[in-house]
Design an enzyme around this catalytic site. Sequence first.
Site, PDB file in Angstrom:
ATOM      1  N   HIS A 127       0.854  -1.182   0.000  1.00  0.00           N
ATOM      2  CA  HIS A 127       0.000   0.000   0.000  1.00  0.00           C
ATOM      3  C   HIS A 127       0.896   1.240   0.000  1.00  0.00           C
ATOM      4  O   HIS A 127       1.193   1.802   1.055  1.00  0.00           O
ATOM      5  CB  HIS A 127      -0.906  -0.011   1.231  1.00  0.00           C
ATOM      6  CG  HIS A 127      -1.950   1.065   1.235  1.00  0.00           C
ATOM      7  ND1 HIS A 127      -3.175   0.898   1.842  1.00  0.00           N
ATOM      8  CD2 HIS A 127      -1.973   2.307   0.726  1.00  0.00           C
ATOM      9  CE1 HIS A 127      -3.893   2.003   1.706  1.00  0.00           C
ATOM     10  NE2 HIS A 127      -3.169   2.877   1.037  1.00  0.00           N
ATOM     11  N   GLU A 141      -2.574  -1.645  -3.339  1.00  0.00           N
ATOM     12  CA  GLU A 141      -3.755  -0.939  -2.857  1.00  0.00           C
ATOM     13  C   GLU A 141      -3.414   0.508  -2.529  1.00  0.00           C
ATOM     14  O   GLU A 141      -2.274   0.830  -2.168  1.00  0.00           O
ATOM     15  CB  GLU A 141      -4.349  -1.643  -1.634  1.00  0.00           C
ATOM     16  CG  GLU A 141      -3.414  -1.777  -0.456  1.00  0.00           C
ATOM     17  CD  GLU A 141      -4.023  -2.565   0.695  1.00  0.00           C
ATOM     18  OE1 GLU A 141      -4.917  -3.398   0.432  1.00  0.00           O
ATOM     19  OE2 GLU A 141      -3.617  -2.346   1.842  1.00  0.00           O
ATOM     20  N   HIS A 162      -7.937  -6.304   7.276  1.00  0.00           N
ATOM     21  CA  HIS A 162      -7.725  -5.311   8.319  1.00  0.00           C
ATOM     22  C   HIS A 162      -7.959  -5.938   9.693  1.00  0.00           C
ATOM     23  O   HIS A 162      -9.065  -6.309  10.053  1.00  0.00           O
ATOM     24  CB  HIS A 162      -8.601  -4.071   8.184  1.00  0.00           C
ATOM     25  CG  HIS A 162      -7.990  -2.880   8.886  1.00  0.00           C
ATOM     26  ND1 HIS A 162      -7.104  -2.028   8.258  1.00  0.00           N
ATOM     27  CD2 HIS A 162      -8.093  -2.432  10.145  1.00  0.00           C
ATOM     28  CE1 HIS A 162      -6.704  -1.094   9.099  1.00  0.00           C
ATOM     29  NE2 HIS A 162      -7.283  -1.321  10.267  1.00  0.00           N
TER      30      HIS A 162
END
Length: 253
Positions: A43, A71, A206
């Site tokens: 990310h 991401e 997450h």
Amino acid sequence: MTALSINLNKIALIRNSRDTEYPSVSLHAARCLNAGAHGITVHPRPDQRHIRADDCYELANLLTTAEFNIEGNPFAAPMHSDRKGVSDYPGFLEIVRQTKPDQCTLVPDSNQQLTSDHGFDLTQDAERLAPIIDELKSLKVRVSLFMDPTPEQIRLAKDIGADRIELYTGPYAHAFGSREQDEVLQAFVSASEVAAEVGLGLNAGHDLNLHNLFLFKNSVTNLLEVSIGHAFTVDAIELGLDRAVKSYLSCLK
């Protein structure tokens, strides 16, 4: 079997705490894959506080047989770097255009956020996301949207052309082991059923860990992939990297 994608942001964060290339993000990616992980997630953020643009380019060359998932926020502006040896951040979409990962997960996080903590509100963002999704798919990049477990929003994700959604599982992890666990989990079960109904692939991520992952995986419908980084890094310190990968894989069987 649900695929395990290891997020290497925390490895990069440790590296960036010193003016060094150690620990190597690419080396840890190779070790995770050799231990059985199915893919790697990164990310990159505009401030490059962990994963840098150069990491993405290096990983794209390394991950020729395993899935590469990048991401980030497609609306985040490029940033100039004044740190020695760190290249400028060219912008999230430019990184994706140059690397052409297997999957691009679009996330609505701001530059100031410590970590991603909510999904897209497609009643507001659908119009500007649709052309981005079209462009990514023209590059043969699978598109996933980071979403809360809200049925109406999930249907909108399908309408604007997403291939998958990634359910933000922070609320489930927070409720795990509490009185609210079953009620919160049911919202994710319902969301997974809606995704299956409209033909969206389902990812999740997450705060999933070795304690809460097994229940989640065996409750939701058609879970294709989980992305795990923070908890994995902590477990790798305690268990060793290879054993940590295998422990997560055992939760997904």
